[in-house]
Design a protein around this motif. Structure first.
Motif, short mmCIF file in Angstrom:
data_model
loop_
_atom_site.label_atom_id
_atom_site.label_comp_id
_atom_site.label_asym_id
_atom_site.label_seq_id
_atom_site.Cartn_x
_atom_site.Cartn_y
_atom_site.Cartn_z
N ARG A 172 53.50 38.27 61.85
CA ARG A 172 52.88 37.66 60.69
C ARG A 172 53.72 36.53 60.12
NH1 ARG A 172 50.02 42.49 57.18
NH2 ARG A 172 48.84 43.40 58.90
N GLN A 173 54.66 36.03 60.86
CA GLN A 173 55.49 34.94 60.36
C GLN A 173 54.66 33.67 60.26
OE1 GLN A 173 58.91 34.12 62.74
NE2 GLN A 173 59.73 32.60 61.34
N ARG A 174 54.76 32.99 59.12
CA ARG A 174 53.94 31.80 58.90
C ARG A 174 54.53 30.58 59.59
NH1 ARG A 174 53.55 31.99 53.74
NH2 ARG A 174 51.57 33.10 53.87
N LYS A 175 53.67 29.82 60.26
CA LYS A 175 54.06 28.54 60.83
C LYS A 175 53.10 27.49 60.30
CE LYS A 175 55.80 30.56 65.15
NZ LYS A 175 55.66 30.56 66.64
N ARG A 176 53.63 26.31 60.05
CA ARG A 176 52.81 25.25 59.48
C ARG A 176 52.62 24.13 60.49
NH1 ARG A 176 52.38 25.84 53.87
NH2 ARG A 176 53.90 27.26 52.96
N ARG A 177 51.41 23.61 60.54
CA ARG A 177 51.10 22.46 61.37
C ARG A 177 50.88 21.26 60.47
NH1 ARG A 177 49.40 23.07 66.54
NH2 ARG A 177 48.08 21.24 66.35
N ARG A 178 51.49 20.12 60.80
CA ARG A 178 51.32 18.91 60.00
C ARG A 178 50.66 17.80 60.82
NH1 ARG A 178 54.05 19.41 55.11
NH2 ARG A 178 55.49 21.16 55.04
N VAL A 179 49.98 18.19 61.88
CA VAL A 179 49.23 17.23 62.70
C VAL A 179 47.76 17.62 62.62
CG1 VAL A 179 51.17 16.74 64.21
CG2 VAL A 179 49.62 18.61 64.77
N ASP A 180 46.92 16.85 63.30
CA ASP A 180 45.49 17.11 63.25
C ASP A 180 45.19 18.55 63.60
OD1 ASP A 180 45.03 14.55 62.52
OD2 ASP A 180 44.53 13.84 64.53
N LEU A 181 44.37 19.18 62.78
CA LEU A 181 44.05 20.58 62.96
C LEU A 181 42.74 20.71 63.73
CD1 LEU A 181 44.73 23.54 62.23
CD2 LEU A 181 43.36 23.23 60.17
N ASP A 182 42.79 21.37 64.87
CA ASP A 182 41.59 21.62 65.67
C ASP A 182 40.97 22.93 65.19
OD1 ASP A 182 39.60 21.96 67.46
OD2 ASP A 182 40.86 21.82 69.27
N ARG A 183 39.96 22.82 64.35
CA ARG A 183 39.38 24.03 63.76
C ARG A 183 38.63 24.87 64.79
NH1 ARG A 183 40.28 25.36 58.94
NH2 ARG A 183 40.97 23.87 57.37
N THR A 184 38.35 24.31 65.95
CA THR A 184 37.70 25.12 66.97
C THR A 184 38.64 26.19 67.50
OG1 THR A 184 38.38 23.61 68.75
CG2 THR A 184 36.28 23.16 67.65
N LYS A 185 39.97 26.00 67.26
CA LYS A 185 40.96 26.96 67.73
C LYS A 185 41.43 27.90 66.62
CE LYS A 185 42.69 23.94 71.39
NZ LYS A 185 43.89 23.27 71.98
N VAL A 186 40.86 27.73 65.42
CA VAL A 186 41.21 28.62 64.32
C VAL A 186 40.37 29.88 64.42
CG1 VAL A 186 41.16 28.92 61.82
CG2 VAL A 186 41.89 26.74 62.80
N GLU A 187 41.03 31.00 64.47
CA GLU A 187 40.32 32.26 64.63
C GLU A 187 39.65 32.67 63.33
OE1 GLU A 187 42.56 35.37 66.41
OE2 GLU A 187 43.76 34.00 67.63
N GLY A 188 38.41 33.05 63.42
CA GLY A 188 37.69 33.53 62.26
C GLY A 188 37.80 35.04 62.15
N THR A 189 37.32 35.58 61.04
CA THR A 189 37.33 37.02 60.82
C THR A 189 35.89 37.50 60.75
OG1 THR A 189 39.36 36.81 59.56
CG2 THR A 189 38.15 38.89 59.35
N VAL A 190 35.54 38.45 61.58
CA VAL A 190 34.18 38.96 61.61
C VAL A 190 34.08 40.17 60.68
CG1 VAL A 190 32.34 39.91 63.04
CG2 VAL A 190 33.88 38.14 63.97
N VAL A 191 33.30 40.02 59.63
CA VAL A 191 33.09 41.12 58.69
C VAL A 191 31.58 41.29 58.54
CG1 VAL A 191 33.49 41.99 56.37
CG2 VAL A 191 35.22 40.56 57.48
N SER A 192 31.11 42.48 58.73
CA SER A 192 29.67 42.71 58.67
C SER A 192 29.15 42.55 57.25
CB SER A 192 29.34 44.12 59.18
OG SER A 192 29.85 45.10 58.28
N GLU A 193 27.87 42.21 57.15
CA GLU A 193 27.25 42.06 55.84
C GLU A 193 27.23 43.39 55.10
OE1 GLU A 193 22.88 40.78 54.13
OE2 GLU A 193 23.75 39.59 55.77
N GLU A 194 27.11 44.48 55.86
CA GLU A 194 27.12 45.81 55.25
C GLU A 194 28.46 46.09 54.58
OE1 GLU A 194 26.01 45.10 58.23
OE2 GLU A 194 23.86 45.40 57.84
N ARG A 195 29.58 45.68 55.26
CA ARG A 195 30.89 45.92 54.67
C ARG A 195 31.07 45.07 53.41
NH1 ARG A 195 37.02 44.94 57.08
NH2 ARG A 195 38.08 45.84 55.28
N LEU A 196 30.58 43.83 53.47
CA LEU A 196 30.69 42.96 52.30
C LEU A 196 29.94 43.56 51.12
CD1 LEU A 196 30.33 39.35 53.78
CD2 LEU A 196 32.39 40.42 52.86
N LYS A 197 28.76 44.09 51.39
CA LYS A 197 27.98 44.69 50.31
C LYS A 197 28.67 45.95 49.80
CE LYS A 197 23.52 42.76 51.61
NZ LYS A 197 22.13 43.01 52.05
#
Length: 466
Positions: free
Chosen positions: A118-143
């Motif tokens: 979980r160590q944080r690393k920072r990028r200061r160049v163009d960010l390719d958001r296609t490589k950013v991992e999303g988090t899948v949370v079901s609508e049921e869990r959100l509710k």
């Protein structure tokens, strides 16, 4: 259909249209907020129904049973304020972060970090958001979390948008750096600036050189009573705002009158900064001006205060940029000045500053930052004088010219800003020639009464016949 049913139906529809920021881990009694709104929370797991665009989520954690109460601030019982800046997509998304109260920081879920670290690393160049991992949370869990998710305050949408309308992802990449794995821009109240780091390294070098007969001298005590013997932030964890040295604002090789002129007039410095450090995009300077303000006022990052003041001075004291090109005093450095962008830039500056003042509580300068008020008034007076000096040249031009129309727009925005500042803070900044209201075909003289605006009733003036 009742109003209650309508609201429930609308909320259900918004679940699939707007975004969520899930943040478990904050103990009861912590502070959490979004876009200038702040609450003390008990059962809290994040925010829901967040509209697209840039948002700033902040929190200050209360001590839990597993963290020492001595680590929190004595005045409020909560710790250092931390924040996440993120551009939420027009496509609904769920952002999942965790709060580690022992480490006192945001952490990525293990699934989104490399090799479970979980160590944080920072990028200061163009960010390719296609490589950013999303988090899948079901609508049921959100509710299921619904009762512990705070709804985004719709009243903040317009004002927050005006406060941040020049801030781009490119600015945040350059200044803050994106967190790898999430693409978020993580900040906190004690995050320093690259200028402070440079100064510290210079001081450290001088301290290393302070040796008498081979014995190193004691470190210099700082103003807060501590000793600055180590920079706790790494070079990757600083705010890299644009570098501006107001004390050296002239071009290399300037002598005599040139040196004297540009030491007072910051037009060359502003132009050179935009061209050399911002790729010629003057709007990026406004972007950093807005960013430093929200980090100061929402995150309580006081390193951003010096940046904000420097940029405000840079704008207010660039007198030549406010003049039409034909009326600028001759100089060998004039070709290096901005030519097409200054007036629109200043229209946006005054609009931004107007919005910033509106966002502050009326007692802000009396209670929170008393020293900032005289500074702002001094710089505003310098800007007013520079506008005043430029006014005759603009008024001599045909009113139908596009640049002349922008000038009148600038004066209109100035009038609106000083009127609001007078009403809210009691500031008497002053009008600019060309900005005064017209009375019977002529400009009203400063101090002349506007009879139509005088109060009626008991407070109305009495006309006495002699």
């Amino acid at each position: 259909m009742t109003a209650g049913v309508d609201e429930r139906t609308k909320a259900t529809q918004n679940y699939s249209k707007l975004s969520f920021f899930v943040l478990p881990g904050l103990p009861a009694g912590s502070e959490a907020g979004i876009d200038g709104n702040l609450w003390t929370v008990s059962k809290f797991n994040g925010f829901k129904l967040i509209p697209p665009g840039l948002h700033l989520i902040v929190c200050s954690a209360a001590p839990s049973s597993s963290s020492s109460a001595s680590d929190s601030t004595p005045s409020s019982g909560v710790g250092v304020r931390h924040g996440v800046l993120r551009f939420f997509s027009t496509t609904p998304e769920t952002v999942f972060k965790e709060w580690d109260n022992n480490a006192e920081e945001f952490v990525l879920p293990v699934s989104a970090s490399e090799d479970g670290q979980r160590q944080r690393k920072r990028r200061r160049v163009d960010l390719d958001r296609t490589k950013v991992e999303g988090t899948v949370v079901s609508e049921e869990r959100l509710k299921g979390l619904d009762s512990t998710l705070a709804a985004y305050p719709n009243s903040s949408t317009t004002s927050w948008s005006r406060l941040t309308n020049f801030i781009t992802e490119g600015t945040l990449l350059r200044v803050v750096g994106a967190e790898e794995g999430s693409g978020d821009f993580v900040v906190d109240a004690v995050m320093g600036t690259s200028a402070e780091l440079d100064d510290f390294q210079k001081d450290s070098k001088r301290m290393d050189e302070r040796r008498t007969w081979g014995k190193e001298r004691d470190p210099v005590e700082s103003q807060d009573g501590g000793y600055r013997v180590d920079w706790t932030e790494g070079e990757d964890d600083v705010l890299r705002f644009v570098s501006v040295d107001l004390k050296r604002s002239w071009p290399t090789g300037a002598t005599g009158m040139e040196l004297s002129r540009w030491s007072q007039d910051k037009s060359w410095l502003l132009s050179n900064c935009v061209k050399k450090e911002l790729g010629g995009d003057a709007k990026q300077l406004l972007s950093e001006f807005q960013l430093s303000f929200i980090l100061l006022t929402n995150l309580h990052n006081f390193s951003s205060l010096s940046v904000y003041k420097t940029l405000f001075t840079l704008f207010c004291r660039s007198s030549t940029l406010l003049r039409p090109a034909h009326s600028r005093p001759p100089s060998n450095s004039n070709p290096a000045l901005l030519t097409d962008e200054p007036l629109p830039l200043y229209v946006s500056l005054i609009k931004s500053f107007h919005t910033q003042l509106e966002s502050l509580p009326s007692d802000f300068f009396a209670i929170q930052l008393t020293a900032l008020e005289p500074f702002l008034l001094t710089e505003l007076d310098a800007l007013r004088q520079n506008l005043e000096d430029a006014s005759p040249a603009w008024l001599s031009l045909p009113p139908s010219l596009p640049a002349t129309e922008v000038w009148h727009m600038l004066i209109k925005e100035w009038d609106a800003m000083i009127s609001m500042a007078m009403e809210k803070f009691g500031w008497d900044v002053g009008v600019v020639r060309g900005g005064k209201k017209v009375v019977e075909g002529r400009e009203r003289v400063e101090g002349e009464l506007d009879w139509e605006e005088l109060e009626e009733g008991e407070d109305a003036p009495v006309i006495v016949e002699l």
